[in-house]
Design an enzyme around this catalytic site. Structure first.
Site, PDB file in Angstrom:
ATOM      1  N   ASP A 114      26.501   0.511  47.984  1.00 63.02           N
ATOM      2  CA  ASP A 114      27.775  -0.176  47.661  1.00 63.02           C
ATOM      3  C   ASP A 114      28.055  -0.625  49.139  1.00 63.02           C
ATOM      4  O   ASP A 114      27.451  -0.400  50.019  1.00 63.02           O
ATOM      5  CB  ASP A 114      28.667   0.960  47.370  1.00 63.02           C
ATOM      6  N   ASP A 116      31.648  -1.621  50.271  1.00 66.99           N
ATOM      7  CA  ASP A 116      32.809  -0.935  51.059  1.00 66.99           C
ATOM      8  C   ASP A 116      32.715   0.397  51.129  1.00 66.99           C
ATOM      9  O   ASP A 116      32.424   0.989  50.186  1.00 66.99           O
ATOM     10  CB  ASP A 116      33.956  -1.305  50.162  1.00 66.99           C
TER      11      ASP A 116
END
Length: 552
Positions: A114, A116
């Site tokens: 991912d 963030d």
């Protein structure tokens, strides 16, 4: 002498009583059965025998209470200093990888990330930005009172893993088994007492019907959401205005979603990256190391490409040769993936033109290096890449959006929990371990006392000892809690030392967990990661044995 006094009382009482056949009333109001054929003298002898037995039992019980009192007094003396054995206990590694399910890294051929809070690290200023943008939207668009503009984000109030009750308006911290933490229930910004919790919920345990009304606040963006919900509830309470708790959640959640989807947060971050983003050269080291070992890499994020590109350029601007070509580090880059729907939907992939900011209409049946893809779904992803589930590991910070889908699809999962590092450092501290050991000793003594004495048999000495033990236990609990978050305590633990509901979800959806992805640099890519044999739930929690205080 006491026995003779009781016997005289019983003899007098016996002479005044008339007995019905087969049953006699005991002297404490209970029913005792006697043989109807016994003579009065034989019945009296049987009663005398029982009185002697009661006296013997009371004597044994008094001796046991005295022993527990002695143990407690000895423990209090040992509490005056931290034992050397405790100081010598091994400390947990704040940057370690903790294992819920055995993982052989030599079997992992594909690493997914991912963006963030996984590849990108943010400063604490980000929560204030999200909070401020959301409250402004609620005032300007949802017509909330103007006074809400003056609200300020409080970083000391929320923790990750709380639940909001949309029916009753409470913020809850739950334990591993779904019970409300006694000191972790807030209505607005006011902590509810145990009595108030009982009045609202009837019991501390949340049943299935009640659980349907709870919303988990699990990702790193939930801090601002939880704080804004509590502040607005508190405003309505103080203003004596009626409100529906579910409306407040829906409005806050819509505002949070709006500032993300409309790019307000993204543009705010990119306008001042030094304020919000944290440069981290170790991310590049990790990615390069994995590529050198022949691993495949992909980036799967809900964020738009321009935001990811701006952030990666900023974070790698001090790394020669990678500022403009960070995409070459990944075999596949997927933006605006719309997780968690990505894992269950049938949405097609679209190729994104970074120059024109448009999506192509041609079918995507292969991932071309250095290209960007939008949307898509897990089914198509697996068909195109031919990557098998067990050889893929995915890193993410959101237990539901990032990890629940991959774990069900057969991927291995790694949870990135930034709070883990600071909480382990606290647990390694001698003061915390000292209070933890004290708490365990008191718990052990309380267990002995409750096992020895029934509620109906508690003497004055027993009641006094019970009160002292409970007070000492409360002191230790308060000391441990305030070392973490002043409102809700530790993220992974309740005040009683039990794992939290957040810990339960980590245990369920994360094969391994760590504070940041770069911690994998500390382990060779061929390492075998095993579940510790002596830990049953959360591997980073070491229980301090009460035996450390003995034989001092």
């Amino acid at each position: 002498m006491a026995f003779h006094r009781r016997l005289l009382h019983f003899r007098s009482s016996f002479n005044r009583r008339s007995f019905s056949p087969g049953a006699r009333e005991g002297f404490n109001g209970s029913l005792r059965s006697y043989n109807a054929t016994l003579t009065p003298e034989q019945t009296l002898l049987q009663i005398v025998k029982e009185v002697k037995q009661d006296g013997a039992d009371n004597s044994v019980m008094d001796d046991e209470i005295a022993k527990i009192r002695q143990e407690f007094n000895a423990a209090k003396q040992s509490f005056l200093k931290i034992p050397e054995a405790l100081k010598e206990m091994p400390k947990m590694n704040p940057e370690g990888i903790y294992v819920n399910k055995n993982l052989r890294l030599d079997n992992i051929q594909v690493y997914g990330f991912d963006y963030d809070y996984t590849l990108a690290h943010y400063s604490s200023n980000l929560q204030s930005l999200i909070y401020d943008l959301a409250k402004e939207h609620m005032v300007n668009e949802f017509r909330y009172p103007e006074v809400c503009i003056s609200f300020k984000y409080d970083p000391n109030f929320p923790i990750r893993g709380l639940y909001y009750d949309k029916q009753k308006g409470c913020l809850l911290k739950l334990d591993f088994f779904g019970s409300i933490e006694p000191d972790g229930c807030y209505f607005g910004r006011r902590k509810l007492s145990r009595k108030e919790i009982a009045e609202i919920y009837g019991t501390r345990h949340i049943g299935r019907d009640q659980a349907r009304g709870l919303v988990g606040l699990m990702d790193f963006f939930c801090f601002s959401e939880a704080c804004l919900i509590a502040d607005i509830v508190q405003y309505f309470v103080d203003a004596k205005l009626e409100f529906d708790a579910s409306y407040i959640y829906e409005d806050v959640n819509r505002a949070i979603q709006h500032v993300h989807r409309r790019g307000l947060v993204h543009r705010g971050i990119l306008s001042d990256p030094n304020r919000y983003l944290v440069k981290n050269g170790q991310v590049l080291q990790l990615v390069k190391m994995l590529r050198e070992k022949g691993k495949k890499l992909f980036l799967l994020t809900n964020s738009p490409y321009y935001f990811v590109d701006g952030g990666m350029r900023f974070m790698l601007e001090d790394s020669t040769g990678y500022t403009d070509s960070w995409r070459e580090l990944f075999d596949v880059v997927i933006a605006q993936a719309n997780k968690p729907d990505f894992y269950t939907s049938d949405h097609p992939f679209r190729c994104y033109d970074t120059e024109k900011d448009t999506l192509a209409f041609t079918k995507v049946d292969a991932f071309i290096p250095n290209k960007i893809y939008y949307h898509g779904c897990l089914k198509s992803f697996l068909q195109i890449t031919k990557w098998n589930g067990p050889e893929v590991i995915y890193f993410g910070d959101h237990l539901f959006s990032d990890l629940r889908g991959p774990s069900k699809a057969g991927w291995r999962t790694a949870a990135i929990i930034h709070e883990l590092e600071s909480e382990i450092r606290i647990q390694n501290d001698e003061t915390y371990r000292f209070e933890q050991a004290k708490f365990h000793i008191i718990q052990e003594l309380l267990g002995k006392l409750h096992a020895t004495v029934a509620n109906s048999q508690r003497t004055e000495a027993c009641q006094l000892l019970l009160a002292e033990l409970n007070e000492e236990r409360q002191k230790a609990r308060r000391m441990m809690k305030k070392m973490f978050n002043k409102s809700f305590g530790a993220t992974f633990l309740t005040d009683t030392g039990q794992e939290s509901a957040f810990a339960y979800h980590i245990h369920r959806y994360a094969d391994v967990y760590t504070s940041k992805a770069e911690n994998f640099l500390l382990y060779p890519p061929e390492a075998w990661l095993h579940v510790p044999f002596d830990i049953k739930i959360m591997p980073h929690h070491v229980k301090v044995p009460s035996s450390l205080f003995r034989n001092q």
